[in-house]
Design an enzyme around this catalytic site. Structure first.
Site, PDB file in Angstrom:
ATOM      1  N   GLY A  61       0.374  16.277 -16.087  1.00  0.00           N
ATOM      2  CA  GLY A  61      -0.570  15.526 -15.264  1.00  0.00           C
ATOM      3  C   GLY A  61      -1.999  15.840 -15.654  1.00  0.00           C
ATOM      4  N   GLY A 101      -6.261  15.210 -14.067  1.00  0.00           N
ATOM      5  CA  GLY A 101      -7.159  14.717 -13.025  1.00  0.00           C
ATOM      6  C   GLY A 101      -8.592  14.821 -13.478  1.00  0.00           C
ATOM      7  CB  SER A 102     -11.756  14.022 -11.761  1.00  0.00           C
ATOM      8  OG  SER A 102     -11.535  14.786 -10.590  1.00  0.00           O
ATOM      9  CG  PHE A 103     -12.550  18.633 -10.787  1.00  0.00           C
ATOM     10  CD1 PHE A 103     -13.746  18.163 -11.300  1.00  0.00           C
ATOM     11  CD2 PHE A 103     -12.372  18.623  -9.413  1.00  0.00           C
ATOM     12  CE1 PHE A 103     -14.755  17.698 -10.463  1.00  0.00           C
ATOM     13  CE2 PHE A 103     -13.367  18.156  -8.575  1.00  0.00           C
ATOM     14  CZ  PHE A 103     -14.562  17.691  -9.097  1.00  0.00           C
ATOM     15  N   GLY A 104      -9.324  18.630 -14.355  1.00  0.00           N
ATOM     16  CA  GLY A 104      -8.498  19.423 -15.253  1.00  0.00           C
ATOM     17  C   GLY A 104      -7.185  18.763 -15.609  1.00  0.00           C
ATOM     18  CB  SER A 105      -5.106  18.796 -18.437  1.00  0.00           C
ATOM     19  OG  SER A 105      -6.066  17.830 -18.827  1.00  0.00           O
ATOM     20  CB  VAL A 106      -1.245  19.988 -14.430  1.00  0.00           C
ATOM     21  CG1 VAL A 106      -0.158  20.919 -13.933  1.00  0.00           C
ATOM     22  CG2 VAL A 106      -2.384  19.903 -13.412  1.00  0.00           C
ATOM     23  CE  LYS A 157      -6.701  21.496 -10.736  1.00  0.00           C
ATOM     24  NZ  LYS A 157      -6.880  21.328  -9.282  1.00  0.00           N
ATOM     25  CG  ASP A 213      -8.392  14.470  -2.928  1.00  0.00           C
ATOM     26  OD1 ASP A 213      -8.381  13.276  -2.545  1.00  0.00           O
ATOM     27  OD2 ASP A 213      -8.274  14.800  -4.112  1.00  0.00           O
TER      28      ASP A 213
END
Length: 823
Positions: free
Chosen positions: A527, A529-534, A549, A655
């Site tokens: 996955g 997102g705006s602040f990082g990758s998982v 993360k 969120d």
């Protein structure tokens, strides 16, 4: 005598005529009020009980009449939930001077008949659900001084005929869906929360009477025109949450009456103009979340001695903190976090004895934590020095700050013993992660015990004796080290000393995580997102699969998100919160800063995939049924209840959405992703920071509560709104951003109007048991359960925070539904 009799008859006739006319006029007002009552209250007999025949209508609730003619001059009703409409008979109240129907849940259009109220001076229909355009007939009300239509659903252009209303001095149209221009006769103009596009016109300078100008949360682009410098009467100027670019104009210095000035969340760049020094009446200035650069100018803020709040966070400001900040004796809030400021904190700041909140995290400040923070700033409630380069022990004097309830010293180079008294005695009030050389403190911190060495005597040795001692000492240490390595090598590699823990979490390096994820390969990516990758991976140090993360530190706010998430997960422990295994704050193979958080792997992924990713479901032959969705809803509700009520400090997640609800093999739900979470302080669960910071919260479109969109304060009720939308999405399998929504239709409205008759029409087909004669009873029971589920979702996602269901009531209702489903 005859003349006298004729005069008497004339006078009697005239008096009777006048009395009859007044009586008829009064009857007109009474009939209009009774017609209004029916429409306003939807015919509810218990509403407005005083509006009946036993009292004169001038004595009815909310009604004021003139003494001379006994005609209605004021109608004032507010804070009800009637949900009615505005009756055209309102136009018959021709003596009306003030009409205030605020927050009574009215809908429909504003009737054209309002234009017949020629004496009207104040019109306040705020906080309702009026739709359509502002009627042109209102232009007939030429005596209007105030028009307040805030918080409705009005559309169309801002009427150009406002220009002809020469008496109008207050026009508040914020939180609608209006577009258009302005009137030149105003002294108070609010268009916040609309859809005003394009640039700010040069002719804005013509509004020379303006004292308050609020354009918050629109779509303004381009630069701030220099003509704004002509608005020398301005006291409050709010341009935050637009798309304004360019520099802050130097003509701002002309606005010498300015008290509040907000530019948050735009695209402004360049330096802070030194002409701001001339705004000597300024009490609150905010320009956070822009691209401002350069030094904080000298000989600027030191002249603004009445300044109370200053927020320049989330920019690219460099250089030291100006010593002249010491002149700001009234300064209460100073936010400079997430910049590139450097140097030591100047001792002059100790003169700001009114400071309550000092937030300097995410900079390059260095040196020791200054002692004056404890000795001089006795009013401090919040102190954040996180993610800097401070190298010192923690001053024990900080224990003595009586009001300090939040202390963040994480991610520095602090060492030595952690104090235990004062704020240090509350594990939920402090954050010390990322300082690997700390010891002691209260047991909940799980830090290593400090070694207690005997005091050294400062005895001088002769130089001739000193060299042999060093040599002998070196040989002795080498022998001891060799023996230690020999025996330690025989021990299992899974043995870790207490020193390898970071605040109680197992230490991992960049190399560990690089190897665990096959070099952060795409095949391990699960996955982004705006602040990082998982990434998915495995480490010998932990049993089972893990997820890592990795923060995108080049993204604005990513570091802040990292610190927030670590802080929440470190302190909050609950069976339905995603468990933090450890974190990594290091450098990668290229010498770049690297930060990551390690969690337990959730094999069933997130709720978003289960609701919407059909391929994922088909490949695993999995659909979540009604019983499972109820359990998930209950798990998330219990997590929120813990965050809002049962932890030592109130936490607002900010969120809540399906992709942040993770599921294990047993479909137990865990709430994750606390990158936007906020701690609230104090008994009222709010602080000055909380009250002004919702504008900086992005959240996710469709789930963000409406009050955040107009600058409302962050609150647990905001989470409740998002949770309500989550429930409705679980019920319908429709995202709140689905293409079917718009033009007055939302997920909330769809579900609300479907109760009770059409509930099966909107429910996810996976939740409906196939109809057959044998299952008629089951189907009816299931329909009732779907109805109950929908009612909770609708109640939680009500427009106004005070109308939303409490999370404890939600849990009670869900338990009741679940029990009924088990029968």
């Amino acid at each position: 005598m005859r003349t006298y009799i004729m005069f008497l008859l004339y006078f009697t006739t005239l008096s009777t005529t006048v009395a009859l006319a007044l009586s008829l006029s009064s009857m007109t007002d009474k009939r209009a009020l009774l017609s209004l009552k029916v429409k306003l209250t939807n015919g509810e007999p218990e509403s407005l009980p005083s509006w009946n025949e036993s009292l004169h209508f001038c004595e009815w609730e909310g009604v004021t009449c003139g003494r001379r003619h006994m005609r209605v001059t004021i109608l004032h009703l507010e804070n009800q939930n009637w949900g009615g409409t505005l009756e055209p008979a309102l136009g018959n109240l021709t003596f009306l001077r003030k009409l205030k129907f605020s927050n009574i849940n009215l809908h429909g259009e504003i009737p054209r008949e309002v234009g017949r109220l020629k004496r009207l001076q104040v019109l306040d229909l705020s906080k309702n659900k009026f739709q359509g355009k502002i009627p042109i007939e209102l232009s007939n009300c030429t005596n209007l001084k105030e028009i307040i239509l805030l918080y409705n659903q009005l559309t169309g252009n801002v009427p150009s005929w406002f220009d002809s209303m020469t008496q109008l001095n207050k026009l508040l149209l914020g939180a609608n869906n209006l577009v258009g221009n302005f009137s030149t006769h105003l002294n108070w103009l609010s268009m916040a929360g609309n859809q005003i596009y394009g640039g700010m016109p040069e002719r804005i300078g013509q509004l020379i009477g303006l004292t308050r100008f609020d354009m918050m949360e629109n779509f303004l682009e381009g630069t701030i025109p220099d003509s704004i410098g002509r608005l020398t009467n301005l006291v409050r100027l709010v341009l935050q949450e637009n798309k304004l670019s360019g520099k802050i104009p130097i003509v701002i210095g002309n606005l010498t009456n300015l008290s509040e000035f907000y530019l948050h969340t735009n695209k402004l760049e360049g330096s802070i103009p030194s002409t701001l020094r001339y705004c000597t009446k300024l009490q609150s200035f905010g320009a956070s979340d822009n691209n401002l650069s350069g030094d904080i100018p000298d000989q600027t803020f030191g002249y603004i001695e009445d300044l109370i709040n200053l927020d320049l966070s989330n920019n690219s400001l460099i250089g030291p903190l100006p010593y002249e900040f010491g002149n700001l004796k009234h300064l209460s809030i100073l936010y400079l976090h997430e910049n590139k400021l450097s140097g030591e904190i100047p001792s002059e700041l100790g003169a700001c004895m009114a400071l309550r909140e000092l937030v300097l995290g995410g900079n390059f400040f260095q040196g020791s934590i200054p002692l004056f923070l404890a000795s001089s700033l006795r009013s401090l409630e919040i102190l954040d020095l996180s993610s800097n380069n401070f190298t010192s022990v923690i001053p024990r004097e900080l224990e003595n700050l009586p009001s300090l309830n939040s202390l963040n010293l994480s991610f520095n180079n602090l060492y030595g013993e952690v104090p235990v008294r004062g704020v240090f005695g509350n594990v939920s009030a402090i954050s010390l992660i990322g300082n690997s050389d700390l010891c002691g403190g209260i047991p909940q911190l799980k830090l290593p015990t400090c070694s207690r060495l005997l005091p050294k005597k400062h005895t001088r040795l002769p130089k001739k004796k000193f060299v042999p001692i060093i040599v002998i000492g070196g040989i002795f240490i080498s022998v001891i080290a060799f023996i230690g390595i020999y025996f330690l090598g025989k021990k299992t590699k899974k043995s870790f000393s207490l020193a390898s823990l970071q605040n109680g979490h197992m230490e991992v390096t960049y190399q560990d995580l690089h190897e665990a994820t096959n070099g952060f390969s795409l095949s391990n990516l699960v996955g982004a997102g705006s602040f990082g990758s998982v990434y998915k991976g495995s480490l010998l140090k932990f049993k089972g699969t893990i997820v890592v993360k990795v923060l995108k530190l080049e993204t604005r706010g990513a570091l802040k998100s990292f610190v927030a998430e670590c802080k929440v997960l470190e302190k909050m422990k609950h069976k339905n919160l995603l468990k933090l295994l450890t974190f990594c704050s290091s450098v990668d193979y290229n010498g770049e800063v690297f930060k990551a958080i390690v969690f337990e792997f959730m094999p069933m992924g997130n709720l978003e995939n289960l609701l919407h990713n059909n391929e994922h479901l088909e490949s695993r032959n999995l659909n979540i049924n009604l019983r499972q969705r109820l359990s998930i809803a209950l798990d998330v509700a219990q997590a929120l209840d813990y965050l809002h009520h049962n932890s030592h400090q109130v936490v607002v997640h900010c969120d809540i959405k399906p992709s942040n609800v993770l599921l294990d093999d047993d479909i137990v739900a865990y709430l994750g992703d606390f990158g936007l979470a906020r701690f609230l302080h104090g008994a009222t669960a709010s602080s000055s920071k909380d009250q002004v910071s919702s504008s900086a919260i992005q959240g996710t479109i469709g789930y963000v509560p409406p009050e955040y969109g107009v600058g409302g304060k962050v609150s647990p009720q905001g989470d409740i709104y998002s949770y309500g939308i989550l429930l409705l999405e679980m019920l319908t399998a429709k995202r709140p951003t689905d293409n079917m929504f718009g033009e007055g239709l939302s997920l909330h409205k769809l579900c609300k109007t479907a109760i009770p008759q059409k509930i099966t029409e909107i429910a996810d087909s996976q939740l409906l048991i196939p109809f057959s004669e044998e299952q008629i009873g089951i189907m009816e029971d299931q329909r009732e359960i779907l109805l109950s589920f929908a009612r909770i979702g609708v109640a939680c996602s009500a427009e106004y925070p005070a109308q939303r269901m409490s999370i404890k009531d939600v849990i009670t209702e869900l338990h009741a539904i679940k029990q009924k489903l088990s029968l």
